[in-house]
Structures are given as structure tokens and as C-alpha cells.
Design an enzyme around this catalytic site. Sequence first.
Site, PDB file in Angstrom:
ATOM      1  N   LYS A 111      17.480  36.900  81.825  1.00  0.00           N
ATOM      2  CA  LYS A 111      17.672  36.335  83.158  1.00  0.00           C
ATOM      3  C   LYS A 111      17.548  37.398  84.242  1.00  0.00           C
ATOM      4  CE  LYS A 111      21.879  34.771  82.410  1.00  0.00           C
ATOM      5  NZ  LYS A 111      22.152  35.317  81.063  1.00  0.00           N
TER       6      LYS A 111
ATOM      7  N   ARG B 174      30.872  37.583  73.702  1.00  0.00           N
ATOM      8  CA  ARG B 174      30.076  37.040  74.813  1.00  0.00           C
ATOM      9  C   ARG B 174      29.282  35.818  74.361  1.00  0.00           C
ATOM     10  NH1 ARG B 174      26.728  41.974  76.403  1.00  0.00           N
ATOM     11  NH2 ARG B 174      25.983  40.785  78.186  1.00  0.00           N
TER      12      ARG B 174
HETATM   13  P1  AMP Z   1      26.422  39.734  82.720  1.00  0.00           P
HETATM   14  O1  AMP Z   1      25.894  40.992  83.291  1.00  0.00           O
HETATM   15  O2  AMP Z   1      25.976  38.505  83.455  1.00  0.00           O
HETATM   16  O3  AMP Z   1      26.187  39.619  81.230  1.00  0.00           O
HETATM   17  O4  AMP Z   1      28.018  39.778  82.916  1.00  0.00           O
HETATM   18  C1  AMP Z   1      28.795  40.779  82.341  1.00  0.00           C
HETATM   19  C2  AMP Z   1      30.251  40.332  82.251  1.00  0.00           C
HETATM   20  O5  AMP Z   1      30.765  40.087  83.567  1.00  0.00           O
HETATM   21  C3  AMP Z   1      30.481  39.046  81.496  1.00  0.00           C
HETATM   22  O6  AMP Z   1      30.552  39.220  80.094  1.00  0.00           O
HETATM   23  C4  AMP Z   1      31.816  38.594  82.085  1.00  0.00           C
HETATM   24  O7  AMP Z   1      32.890  39.355  81.577  1.00  0.00           O
HETATM   25  C5  AMP Z   1      31.652  38.975  83.545  1.00  0.00           C
HETATM   26  N1  AMP Z   1      31.022  37.885  84.335  1.00  0.00           N
HETATM   27  C6  AMP Z   1      29.808  37.906  84.956  1.00  0.00           C
HETATM   28  N2  AMP Z   1      29.567  36.746  85.561  1.00  0.00           N
HETATM   29  C7  AMP Z   1      30.651  35.959  85.344  1.00  0.00           C
HETATM   30  C8  AMP Z   1      30.996  34.635  85.700  1.00  0.00           C
HETATM   31  N3  AMP Z   1      30.159  33.856  86.422  1.00  0.00           N
HETATM   32  N4  AMP Z   1      32.198  34.153  85.296  1.00  0.00           N
HETATM   33  C9  AMP Z   1      33.057  34.904  84.574  1.00  0.00           C
HETATM   34  N5  AMP Z   1      32.784  36.161  84.183  1.00  0.00           N
HETATM   35  C10 AMP Z   1      31.597  36.690  84.559  1.00  0.00           C
END
Ligand code: AMP
Length: 230
Positions: free
Chosen positions: A24, A182
Site C-alpha cells: 500500500k 499484525r
Molecule cells: P503500518 O505502517 O500501517 O503497518 O502501521 C504500523 C503500526 O502503527 C500498526 O501495526 C499499528 O500498531 C499502528 N497503526 C497504524 N495505523 C493504525 C490505525 N489506523 N489504527 C490503529 N493502529 C494503527
Amino acid sequence: MVQADVKKPLARPVIFLGPPGAGKGTQAKLVCEHYGVPHLSTGDMLRENVRQGTPLGLLARPIMERGDLVPDDLILRMVEERIARRDCLEGFVLDGFPRTLAQAQALDTMLKTQRAFPPAVIYFNVPEDVLIRRLSGRRTCKVGFEIYNIYERPPKVEGRCDVDGGELIQRPDDRPEAIRERLLAYRNLTEPLVEYYRRQGALEEVAGKATVADVSAAVFSALERLEARQ
Ligand code: AMP
């Protein structure tokens, strides 16, 4: 990469929905560059808060390192503040948000309040074995945040960024135990959003297993189909 010759405005919020490791972030950067709209990654925003040691960052850090989701109210406050800024008037791409039904419903309300168009959704469908390989192989440049993969897109010199020579590091949440958490959080809390948006008639599915260029071509044509349906 398929890109329209004449740049049309995006004009509506686009959600990139899909599991961690689906690509993404990579695809969002390409779409945002093309349309000249902001890329709103809640993961990036949280990591910036962690780096700066803000109260939100201090709270979010252990949760993120475990691979769990940060509480909805904190995420919603952060997103609401960000999408109210002027640069979001011509549309924006949400990457990693919404991740729960409560977040999706709150986003609908926020967009209605702002009199923005309802969101269009690109859903990245990727098999789990591919996700695990991508996440465990991912390395990020400490300087310019360029993303590599030691299996599929290795840097020319091991551990160093091709662009600026910065050190390549592994995100703490790309370690095996956190990857498991995750993917579990995705399956339990985020995957139901595919049906939520499909029912609203504004979702296009893209097979995210292919190369960056092939997925990008699929994303741009999905955006055109969504636009035609508006
Ligand atoms: P990502 O970079 O999108 O994989 O996000 C890394 C981490 O940030 C995730 O595993 C969550 O711990 C937190 N996170 C990011 N976006 C969200 C969201 N919309 N809601 C809750 N936690 C989030």
C-alpha cells in the site's frame, strides 16, 4: 506503468485497504506523485511521533512494537486534524487507515462534516505467504525512508541505501512475533472493512502479488473505473 496523459484531479479521498506488506505504501507514493495529493499514512504519522518523543509517540511505541493496533480515539484525533488541512481539499490517499469498523464509521462522519466526496477504496488482495516474505525482508533507509526488500529488491550494497547511502534498518514490527500479531489484527479487525466498503459500491480489488509496475498499472486502471462510477 499506466498513467493518464492528461492529469485529472483525484478530487476524492481514496483508501488503500489491505494487509500489512500488501504494498500500500509503495503504491500510495506513486498515486500521490501522479495526482499531486497528500499521502496520509497513519503508520508514518505514528512513527514520526515516536521519533519526536511526543506524548502520542510514547503511548503508541510499545503497542506498535508488539504489532497491536493503537486505540481508535488517538488515531481518529490524529487523522481528523490532518485531513482538515488545506492540502487535502483536492483529495488524498489514506494508507493504513481505517483499520477498524469504528474508524471507518468515524471517517464517514468526518467526510460528511467536511462536505467531501465519499471515499473510493482500492483493496489489495495478497496471499499470506507473500506478505510474510515481504514484511520479513523489508528494510528502510534511516535517512530518506526509501524502502527495499532483501529478497525482491535488494540494495546494490548490502545494508546501504542506493539513493543516499543511508543505513538500512528493519522496523521493530517487521520481526516474526510482531508480524504474526499484525496479521492477526488485520484478519480480525480490518478485513471486515472489505465487505463494509464493497456494500457501499465503491471498492475495487487489485491482486497485489505482482511486481510494483504491474500492481501500479492495475491501481491506476482501478482508480479510473472508480471515477467512472462516481
Ligand atoms: P503500518 O505502517 O500501517 O503497518 O502501521 C504500523 C503500526 O502503527 C500498526 O501495526 C499499528 O500498531 C499502528 N497503526 C497504524 N495505523 C493504525 C490505525 N489506523 N489504527 C490503529 N493502529 C494503527
